[in-house]
Design a protein around this motif. Structure first.
Motif, PDB file in Angstrom:
ATOM      1  N   SER A   1       5.700 -11.879   5.504  1.00 40.05           N
ATOM      2  CA  SER A   1       4.795 -12.123   4.381  1.00 40.05           C
ATOM      3  C   SER A   1       3.743 -13.185   4.669  1.00 40.05           C
ATOM      4  N   VAL A   2       3.904 -13.930   5.730  1.00 32.78           N
ATOM      5  CA  VAL A   2       2.900 -14.941   6.075  1.00 32.78           C
ATOM      6  C   VAL A   2       1.648 -14.304   6.672  1.00 32.78           C
ATOM      7  N   PHE A   3       1.707 -13.035   7.041  1.00 31.59           N
ATOM      8  CA  PHE A   3       0.556 -12.343   7.616  1.00 31.59           C
ATOM      9  C   PHE A   3      -0.234 -11.670   6.498  1.00 31.59           C
ATOM     10  N   PRO A   4      -1.473 -12.108   6.241  1.00 27.91           N
ATOM     11  CA  PRO A   4      -2.259 -11.594   5.109  1.00 27.91           C
ATOM     12  C   PRO A   4      -2.395 -10.073   5.066  1.00 27.91           C
ATOM     13  N   ALA A   5      -2.591  -9.415   6.184  1.00 31.85           N
ATOM     14  CA  ALA A   5      -2.753  -7.959   6.178  1.00 31.85           C
ATOM     15  C   ALA A   5      -1.471  -7.260   5.724  1.00 31.85           C
ATOM     16  N   ILE A   6      -0.344  -7.738   6.191  1.00 35.07           N
ATOM     17  CA  ILE A   6       0.939  -7.156   5.778  1.00 35.07           C
ATOM     18  C   ILE A   6       1.196  -7.444   4.306  1.00 35.07           C
ATOM     19  N   ARG A   7       0.909  -8.669   3.883  1.00 39.69           N
ATOM     20  CA  ARG A   7       1.112  -9.051   2.479  1.00 39.69           C
ATOM     21  C   ARG A   7       0.249  -8.181   1.567  1.00 39.69           C
ATOM     22  N   ALA A   8      -1.015  -7.979   1.927  1.00 41.52           N
ATOM     23  CA  ALA A   8      -1.918  -7.150   1.110  1.00 41.52           C
ATOM     24  C   ALA A   8      -1.405  -5.716   1.017  1.00 41.52           C
ATOM     25  N   TRP A   9      -0.912  -5.181   2.130  1.00 48.99           N
ATOM     26  CA  TRP A   9      -0.356  -3.831   2.137  1.00 48.99           C
ATOM     27  C   TRP A   9       0.864  -3.745   1.227  1.00 48.99           C
ATOM     28  N   MET A  10       1.739  -4.748   1.315  1.00 49.10           N
ATOM     29  CA  MET A  10       2.946  -4.766   0.484  1.00 49.10           C
ATOM     30  C   MET A  10       2.591  -4.865  -1.002  1.00 49.10           C
ATOM     31  N   VAL A  11       1.608  -5.689  -1.329  1.00 52.06           N
ATOM     32  CA  VAL A  11       1.184  -5.838  -2.727  1.00 52.06           C
ATOM     33  C   VAL A  11       0.654  -4.510  -3.254  1.00 52.06           C
ATOM     34  N   ARG A  12      -0.168  -3.821  -2.469  1.00 56.75           N
ATOM     35  CA  ARG A  12      -0.693  -2.517  -2.914  1.00 56.75           C
ATOM     36  C   ARG A  12       0.444  -1.531  -3.165  1.00 56.75           C
ATOM     37  N   LEU A  13       1.430  -1.489  -2.281  1.00 56.89           N
ATOM     38  CA  LEU A  13       2.570  -0.580  -2.470  1.00 56.89           C
ATOM     39  C   LEU A  13       3.341  -0.911  -3.748  1.00 56.89           C
ATOM     40  N   GLN A  14       3.586  -2.194  -3.962  1.00 56.85           N
ATOM     41  CA  GLN A  14       4.310  -2.607  -5.166  1.00 56.85           C
ATOM     42  C   GLN A  14       3.517  -2.252  -6.418  1.00 56.85           C
ATOM     43  N   GLN A  15       2.210  -2.462  -6.393  1.00 60.15           N
ATOM     44  CA  GLN A  15       1.378  -2.142  -7.548  1.00 60.15           C
ATOM     45  C   GLN A  15       1.369  -0.642  -7.815  1.00 60.15           C
ATOM     46  N   GLN A  16       1.384   0.164  -6.771  1.00 59.94           N
ATOM     47  CA  GLN A  16       1.463   1.611  -6.944  1.00 59.94           C
ATOM     48  C   GLN A  16       2.779   2.004  -7.597  1.00 59.94           C
ATOM     49  N   MET A  17       3.875   1.372  -7.163  1.00 58.49           N
ATOM     50  CA  MET A  17       5.190   1.686  -7.735  1.00 58.49           C
ATOM     51  C   MET A  17       5.240   1.363  -9.224  1.00 58.49           C
ATOM     52  N   GLY A  18       4.548   0.322  -9.637  1.00 51.41           N
ATOM     53  CA  GLY A  18       4.595  -0.101 -11.031  1.00 51.41           C
ATOM     54  C   GLY A  18       3.407   0.325 -11.862  1.00 51.41           C
ATOM     55  N   ALA A  19       2.554   1.173 -11.321  1.00 61.52           N
ATOM     56  CA  ALA A  19       1.307   1.546 -12.002  1.00 61.52           C
ATOM     57  C   ALA A  19       1.536   2.194 -13.364  1.00 61.52           C
ATOM     58  N   GLU A  20       2.607   2.916 -13.519  1.00 63.31           N
ATOM     59  CA  GLU A  20       2.885   3.603 -14.782  1.00 63.31           C
ATOM     60  C   GLU A  20       3.547   2.697 -15.812  1.00 63.31           C
ATOM     61  N   GLY A  21       3.933   1.499 -15.393  1.00 66.29           N
ATOM     62  CA  GLY A  21       4.615   0.571 -16.301  1.00 66.29           C
ATOM     63  C   GLY A  21       6.099   0.884 -16.398  1.00 66.29           C
ATOM     64  N   GLY A  22       6.771   0.136 -17.254  1.00 61.00           N
ATOM     65  CA  GLY A  22       8.188   0.373 -17.482  1.00 61.00           C
ATOM     66  C   GLY A  22       9.072   0.041 -16.300  1.00 61.00           C
ATOM     67  N   VAL A  23       8.651  -0.866 -15.442  1.00 57.52           N
ATOM     68  CA  VAL A  23       9.447  -1.219 -14.270  1.00 57.52           C
ATOM     69  C   VAL A  23       9.939  -2.654 -14.359  1.00 57.52           C
TER      70      VAL A  23
END
Length: 137
Positions: A9-31
């Protein structure tokens, strides 16, 4: 796994990728999501944010008990590793570990698992104006 996540997580590119994935998982709400920057970076507008914490020694002993005999470590090693991870995560430039300004702190140092669950349920019920009784611990 948690140590590995902290180290990458200290690597910005990996962190940004992980954040996008998490946001996609929660995009519909209810998580319900758990993580060190979920309320500050991943979902800063979440309806309910709980910052679950405990004294490092207590968290370390809980982790030690979870690990059982695998890997074979002494409790002091697990506590030290947890403190190292906390230090690394608090001081990383991108998405540091910190409570969101609007998060409710839930200190579980002196609570049982059942008490933590009840307190979290109470916080969610109060924040979402649910009809069932809230629990205070």
């Amino acid at each position: 796994m948690t140590d590995a996540a902290s180290r990458v997580s200290v690597f910005p590119a990996i962190r940004a990728w992980m954040v996008r994935l998490q946001q996609q998982m929660g995009a519909e709400g209810g998580v319900v999501m758990e993580g060190r920057d979920i309320g500050t970076v991943v979902f800063p507008h979440a309806a309910v944010k709980i910052f679950l914490d405990a004294a490092p020694e207590v968290r370390g002993m809980r982790r030690y008990e979870q690990l059982g005999t695998q890997p074979a470590q002494q409790p002091e090693e697990v506590i030290r590793e947890m403190r190292d991870r906390d230090e690394r995560d608090r001081n990383r430039a991108d998405s540091p570990l910190k409570p969101a300004a609007d998060a409710i702190l839930l200190d579980s140092t002196r609570l049982t698992l059942d008490e933590v669950v009840a307190a979290a349920e109470g916080i969610v019920a109060a924040k979402l104006n649910l009809s069932h009784t809230t629990v205070s611990v």
